[in-house]
Design an enzyme around this catalytic site. Structure first.
Site, PDB file in Angstrom:
ATOM      1  N   HIS A  77     -27.048  -1.461   2.897  1.00  0.00           N
ATOM      2  CA  HIS A  77     -27.561  -0.445   3.807  1.00  0.00           C
ATOM      3  C   HIS A  77     -26.485  -0.136   4.846  1.00  0.00           C
ATOM      4  O   HIS A  77     -25.996  -1.037   5.527  1.00  0.00           O
ATOM      5  CB  HIS A  77     -28.834  -0.926   4.499  1.00  0.00           C
ATOM      6  CG  HIS A  77     -30.039  -0.890   3.613  1.00  0.00           C
ATOM      7  ND1 HIS A  77     -31.323  -0.872   4.116  1.00  0.00           N
ATOM      8  CD2 HIS A  77     -30.159  -0.846   2.266  1.00  0.00           C
ATOM      9  CE1 HIS A  77     -32.190  -0.822   3.111  1.00  0.00           C
ATOM     10  NE2 HIS A  77     -31.498  -0.830   1.981  1.00  0.00           N
ATOM     11  N   TYR A 204     -37.163   1.778  12.293  1.00  0.00           N
ATOM     12  CA  TYR A 204     -37.706   1.093  13.462  1.00  0.00           C
ATOM     13  C   TYR A 204     -38.371   2.155  14.330  1.00  0.00           C
ATOM     14  O   TYR A 204     -37.688   3.008  14.906  1.00  0.00           O
ATOM     15  CB  TYR A 204     -36.600   0.388  14.244  1.00  0.00           C
ATOM     16  CG  TYR A 204     -36.040  -0.831  13.566  1.00  0.00           C
ATOM     17  CD1 TYR A 204     -36.417  -2.101  13.986  1.00  0.00           C
ATOM     18  CD2 TYR A 204     -35.137  -0.735  12.509  1.00  0.00           C
ATOM     19  CE1 TYR A 204     -35.902  -3.249  13.381  1.00  0.00           C
ATOM     20  CE2 TYR A 204     -34.625  -1.873  11.883  1.00  0.00           C
ATOM     21  CZ  TYR A 204     -35.017  -3.117  12.325  1.00  0.00           C
ATOM     22  OH  TYR A 204     -34.521  -4.237  11.710  1.00  0.00           O
ATOM     23  N   PRO A 296     -38.050 -11.403  15.072  1.00  0.00           N
ATOM     24  CA  PRO A 296     -37.426 -10.806  13.891  1.00  0.00           C
ATOM     25  C   PRO A 296     -36.886  -9.399  14.096  1.00  0.00           C
ATOM     26  O   PRO A 296     -36.219  -8.863  13.196  1.00  0.00           O
ATOM     27  CB  PRO A 296     -38.564 -10.806  12.857  1.00  0.00           C
ATOM     28  CG  PRO A 296     -39.809 -10.767  13.681  1.00  0.00           C
ATOM     29  CD  PRO A 296     -39.508 -11.554  14.926  1.00  0.00           C
ATOM     30  N   LYS A 300     -31.865 -11.460  13.056  1.00  0.00           N
ATOM     31  CA  LYS A 300     -30.819 -12.432  13.391  1.00  0.00           C
ATOM     32  C   LYS A 300     -31.082 -13.856  12.900  1.00  0.00           C
ATOM     33  O   LYS A 300     -30.162 -14.673  12.864  1.00  0.00           O
ATOM     34  CB  LYS A 300     -30.630 -12.470  14.919  1.00  0.00           C
ATOM     35  CG  LYS A 300     -29.917 -11.251  15.454  1.00  0.00           C
ATOM     36  CD  LYS A 300     -28.435 -11.310  15.169  1.00  0.00           C
ATOM     37  CE  LYS A 300     -27.792  -9.944  15.121  1.00  0.00           C
ATOM     38  NZ  LYS A 300     -27.928  -9.250  13.863  1.00  0.00           N
ATOM     39  N   TYR A 388     -26.249  -5.379  15.273  1.00  0.00           N
ATOM     40  CA  TYR A 388     -27.096  -5.458  14.084  1.00  0.00           C
ATOM     41  C   TYR A 388     -26.312  -5.937  12.870  1.00  0.00           C
ATOM     42  O   TYR A 388     -26.816  -6.756  12.088  1.00  0.00           O
ATOM     43  CB  TYR A 388     -27.702  -4.080  13.801  1.00  0.00           C
ATOM     44  CG  TYR A 388     -28.906  -4.111  12.886  1.00  0.00           C
ATOM     45  CD1 TYR A 388     -30.203  -4.172  13.404  1.00  0.00           C
ATOM     46  CD2 TYR A 388     -28.768  -4.071  11.500  1.00  0.00           C
ATOM     47  CE1 TYR A 388     -31.305  -4.200  12.580  1.00  0.00           C
ATOM     48  CE2 TYR A 388     -29.870  -4.108  10.663  1.00  0.00           C
ATOM     49  CZ  TYR A 388     -31.133  -4.167  11.216  1.00  0.00           C
ATOM     50  OH  TYR A 388     -32.230  -4.211  10.376  1.00  0.00           O
TER      51      TYR A 388
END
Length: 394
Positions: A77, A204, A296, A300, A388
């Site tokens: 991704h 998100y 979550p 991480k 990220y």
């Protein structure tokens, strides 16, 4: 009943991904080790958990001889969508920081590592009971347990590593530790559904109704979550209610629609942030969830555990190679620097995207202003993308 004595250089309590990766790296360096795990292989391999791997974690799996499945079966991704105000804003990792993440479930990481240890004749003992650790402040710390057939075993080692998860008994053996933690006032209602992906990358979403994460697992099974009360009863929700709730969290003028399917698992996942300081006591070292947990939201947890393992494996290789204690002495401080960066990133993502039930109008609008600041600034997007995809190793 007599006790079987096993001597080794490193005893590892915990045979999940962190413990097995450490065992694998140590074996490659010629360091003898024994892994002890209370769960059986089937239980760990079928436990569905996080599935986003940073580029550094993927590199560790692919380049140390574990297996290449993460590259062939995982899904790369190159970004995520932040969705708020009913609109999606793509964060392009490749354009911003030149890195990507991989969608590859944690249980598959375990399967690959377990196969590698079996292939290399590693000493991994599963399905044990009555586990205890002793003498951690001596030069011969010990793990005692009972094998599945009742045989009592004592593993005597030079270094003991606690990779035994968030309910770690090894952590309890650190006498002067400081426990840092916060509880979050919300949880995630999670589902697994038989459906194709609703979008090419993770979404998100923040809405007036709360947070939702539209995640993935494979081409045919998807993982999704929405913010809920920690006391919510997952079993009381019908499939239609769940889908309607998820949909209203992502509704917008663009007409985005989730692809629905049969829900075959639903659960409520409370979460908190926790850090143990230090991550070492004498000859006992903590890695992964034994030493820290994160919500979550920032993806991480497993990545932090593997980062711990990398630092500790290098320190143990130096220690058993030339007797140097410098890297071992610095392990806790080195690992904790990344842990606290990850705690900050995870807390930031969680706070920015979730809505407290008692939030004022000011707080809600301020959060939307923060999301706009991030998505309208290349520098803001770079900060998110770097955190990220994973910071460089120091």
């Amino acid at each position: 009943m007599s006790t079987t004595i096993v001597s080794t250089q490193v005893g590892i309590l915990g045979g999940g991904p962190a413990g097995l990766m450490l065992s694998h790296l140590l074996a490659r360096a010629g360091i003898d080790n024994v892994v002890v795990e209370k769960r059986d292989h089937a239980t760990i391999s079928t436990t569905h958990r996080a599935g986003i791997l940073e580029h550094g974690s993927v590199q560790m799996l692919a380049e140390t001889g574990v297996d290449g499945r993460v590259l062939t079966d995982g899904h790369r991704h190159d970004g995520i969508d932040l969705r708020f105000g009913g609109e999606s804003h793509r964060i392009d990792f490749q354009d911003l920081v030149g890195e990507s993440v991989w969608l590859y479930p944690q249980n598959e990481v375990f399967v690959d590592l377990a196969a590698a240890r079996a292939r290399d004749c590693g000493d991994v003992r599963c399905s044990v009971s009555d586990t205890e650790v002793l003498d951690v402040a001596t030069d011969t710390p010990k793990i005692r347990f009972a094998e599945a057939d009742g045989t009592r075993v004592e593993v005597r080692c030079r270094i003991l590593v606690g990779a035994d998860g968030s309910r770690s008994i090894c952590r309890q053996a650190v006498p002067d530790r400081t426990d840092h933690f916060i509880e979050y006032p919300f949880a995630w209602f999670g589902i697994l559904t038989e459906a194709p992906p609703s979008a090419p990358e993770l979404i998100y979403a923040r809405s007036e109704h709360g947070f939702a994460l539209i995640s993935q697992r494979s081409d045919t099974v998807q993982r999704m979550y929405f913010q809920c009360d920690p006391g919510e009863d997952a079993s009381s929700w019908s499939e239609e209610q769940i889908w309607d709730e998820l949909q209203r969290r992502v509704d917008g003028a663009d007409g985005f629609e989730l692809t629905r399917g049969r829900i075959f698992e639903q659960m409520v996942l409370p979460f908190r942030s926790y850090v143990c300081e230090p991550l070492r006591h004498s000859n006992l070292f903590l890695v992964g969830d034994a030493g820290h947990t994160v919500p979550p939201t920032g993806a991480k947890g497993l990545n932090l555990a593997l980062a711990d393992v990398k630092v500790l494996a290098e320190a143990l290789t130096s220690f058993f190679g030339d007797g140097s204690t410098a890297l071992l002495d610095g392990y806790s401080d080195t690992a904790l620097r990344r842990v606290w960066k990850a705690q900050n990133f995870s807390y930031w993502m969680t706070s920015m995207l979730h809505t407290r039930s008692d939030a004022t109008a000011f707080e809600r609008k301020r959060a939307l202003g923060e999301l706009a600041t991030i998505t309208e600034s290349r520098y803001g997007q770079q900060y998110l993308a770097e955190g990220y995809t994973g910071w460089p190793s120091k």
